[in-house]
Design an enzyme around this catalytic site. Structure first.
Site, PDB file in Angstrom:
ATOM      1  N   ASN A  17       0.833  -1.214   0.000  1.00 39.16           N
ATOM      2  CA  ASN A  17       0.000   0.000   0.000  1.00 39.16           C
ATOM      3  C   ASN A  17       0.862   1.257   0.000  1.00 39.16           C
ATOM      4  O   ASN A  17       0.512   2.246  -0.639  1.00 39.16           O
ATOM      5  CB  ASN A  17      -0.967  -0.010   1.189  1.00 39.16           C
ATOM      6  N   MET A  93       0.295  -2.342  12.042  1.00 38.31           N
ATOM      7  CA  MET A  93      -0.372  -3.353  12.865  1.00 38.31           C
ATOM      8  C   MET A  93      -0.346  -3.034  14.361  1.00 38.31           C
ATOM      9  O   MET A  93      -0.249  -3.928  15.194  1.00 38.31           O
ATOM     10  CB  MET A  93       0.262  -4.731  12.603  1.00 38.31           C
ATOM     11  N   ASN A 110      -6.857   5.134   7.622  1.00 34.86           N
ATOM     12  CA  ASN A 110      -6.410   3.742   7.640  1.00 34.86           C
ATOM     13  C   ASN A 110      -7.070   2.981   6.498  1.00 34.86           C
ATOM     14  O   ASN A 110      -8.218   3.263   6.149  1.00 34.86           O
ATOM     15  CB  ASN A 110      -6.824   3.095   8.970  1.00 34.86           C
ATOM     16  N   HIS A 112      -8.423  -0.728   5.493  1.00 38.51           N
ATOM     17  CA  HIS A 112      -8.777  -2.015   6.100  1.00 38.51           C
ATOM     18  C   HIS A 112      -9.307  -2.944   5.001  1.00 38.51           C
ATOM     19  O   HIS A 112     -10.137  -2.525   4.193  1.00 38.51           O
ATOM     20  CB  HIS A 112      -9.830  -1.818   7.193  1.00 38.51           C
ATOM     21  N   GLU A 181      -7.636  -4.822  -6.637  1.00 39.01           N
ATOM     22  CA  GLU A 181      -8.869  -4.207  -7.158  1.00 39.01           C
ATOM     23  C   GLU A 181      -9.372  -3.052  -6.297  1.00 39.01           C
ATOM     24  O   GLU A 181     -10.127  -2.217  -6.776  1.00 39.01           O
ATOM     25  CB  GLU A 181      -9.972  -5.272  -7.288  1.00 39.01           C
ATOM     26  N   ALA A 182      -8.984  -3.045  -5.020  1.00 35.89           N
ATOM     27  CA  ALA A 182      -9.560  -2.020  -4.133  1.00 35.89           C
ATOM     28  C   ALA A 182      -8.492  -1.192  -3.404  1.00 35.89           C
ATOM     29  O   ALA A 182      -8.348   0.000  -3.661  1.00 35.89           O
ATOM     30  CB  ALA A 182     -10.512  -2.673  -3.139  1.00 35.89           C
TER      31      ALA A 182
HETATM   32  C1  GAR Z   1      -3.250  -4.732   3.777  1.00 40.99           C
HETATM   33  O1  GAR Z   1      -4.135  -5.669   3.245  1.00 40.99           O
HETATM   34  C2  GAR Z   1      -3.980  -3.803   4.728  1.00 40.99           C
HETATM   35  O2  GAR Z   1      -5.278  -3.492   4.311  1.00 40.99           O
HETATM   36  C3  GAR Z   1      -4.013  -4.631   5.981  1.00 40.99           C
HETATM   37  O3  GAR Z   1      -2.754  -5.268   6.031  1.00 40.99           O
HETATM   38  C4  GAR Z   1      -2.229  -5.411   4.697  1.00 40.99           C
HETATM   39  C5  GAR Z   1      -0.867  -4.754   4.652  1.00 40.99           C
HETATM   40  O4  GAR Z   1      -0.228  -4.990   3.419  1.00 40.99           O
HETATM   41  N1  GAR Z   1      -4.281  -3.825   7.126  1.00 40.99           N
HETATM   42  C6  GAR Z   1      -4.997  -4.250   8.163  1.00 40.99           C
HETATM   43  O5  GAR Z   1      -5.438  -5.380   8.258  1.00 40.99           O
HETATM   44  C7  GAR Z   1      -5.227  -3.210   9.244  1.00 40.99           C
HETATM   45  N2  GAR Z   1      -6.295  -3.604  10.116  1.00 40.99           N
HETATM   46  P1  GAR Z   1       0.947  -4.071   2.886  1.00 40.99           P
HETATM   47  O6  GAR Z   1       2.003  -3.975   3.997  1.00 40.99           O
HETATM   48  O7  GAR Z   1       1.461  -4.816   1.696  1.00 40.99           O
HETATM   49  O8  GAR Z   1       0.390  -2.718   2.535  1.00 40.99           O
END
Ligand code: GAR
Length: 202
Positions: A17, A93, A110, A112, A181-182
């Site tokens: 992200n 996290m 954030n 989610h 996709e999102a």
């Molecule tokens: C992502 O899917 C994000 O939406 C989720 O952790 C992943 C991190 O991936 N976040 C949560 O669950 C927060 N409650 P990334 O480090 O590759 O962005």
């Protein structure tokens, strides 16, 4: 442009992200804000490497080493020193306490990986969210970008997008589809929306 809102991205892991935000910024899709800092609670996070490659300043603030209260105090210190106006949690996290979130009303967002209010709140993070969605048997899931307040995943929703669940999906396959996709679209879009609001309100 001097006028841009200063953004810090808080991360814990792989940072896809964060990468989507960096790419969107490079493509001119985030016009009103600039990522000036990436903070991780985990010194091994690959997200830090992504930030360094993009030439963005990084910091590590460890909750394990500092304990919950000092961790948040240090976070505030680092964010203040860098003049941060918008905090983006991108796979961060750690749950932030009310004493932290109340300092930044409508200035923390954030992402989610579900359609809030489904599969959210304490204990629902990362792959666990997709495991829960598959276990329940929902046919549609998605992602949500929301403001962060004292309730985990409870702040006002900014953007949401639905993603189809397909027969045979594993948590990993579903996680990837929800990201592609999102999440990777919604987060940069929300970053621009809130940055534009910050500039307007200055
Ligand atoms: C992502 O899917 C994000 O939406 C989720 O952790 C992943 C991190 O991936 N976040 C949560 O669950 C927060 N409650 P990334 O480090 O590759 O962005």
């Amino acid at each position: 442009m001097l006028n841009k809102a200063k953004i810090a991205v808080l991360v814990s892991g792989g940072g896809t992200n964060l990468q989507a935000l960096i790419d969107a910024q490079n493509e001119g899709k985030i016009k009103s804000g600039e990522i000036v800092l990436v903070v991780s609670n985990n010194s091994d996070a690959f997200a830090l490497t992504r930030a360094e490659k993009a030439g963005i300043k990084t910091a590590v603030v460890s909750k394990k080493e500092l304990g919950a209260q000092k961790f948040e105090e240090k976070l505030v210190e680092v964010l203040t020193e860098n003049g941060i106006e918008l905090i983006i949690l991108a796979g961060f996290m750690c749950i932030l306490s009310e004493s932290f979130t109340s300092r930044y009303p409508k200035r923390i967002i954030n992402v989610h990986p579900s359609l809030i209010p489904s599969f959210c709140g304490e204990g629902f993070y990362g792959l666990r969210v997709h495991e829960a969605a598959l276990k329940y048997g929902v046919k549609v899931t998605g992602a949500t970008v929301h403001f962060v307040n004292e309730i985990p995943d409870g702040g006002e929703i900014i953007l949401q997008r639905a993603v189809e669940i397909k027969d045979g999906d594993t948590p990993e396959v579903l996680q990837r589809r929800v990201m592609e996709e999102a999440e990777w679209h919604l987060l940069p879009e929300a970053a621009e929306l809130v940055s534009a609001e910050i500039i307007k309100e200055r």
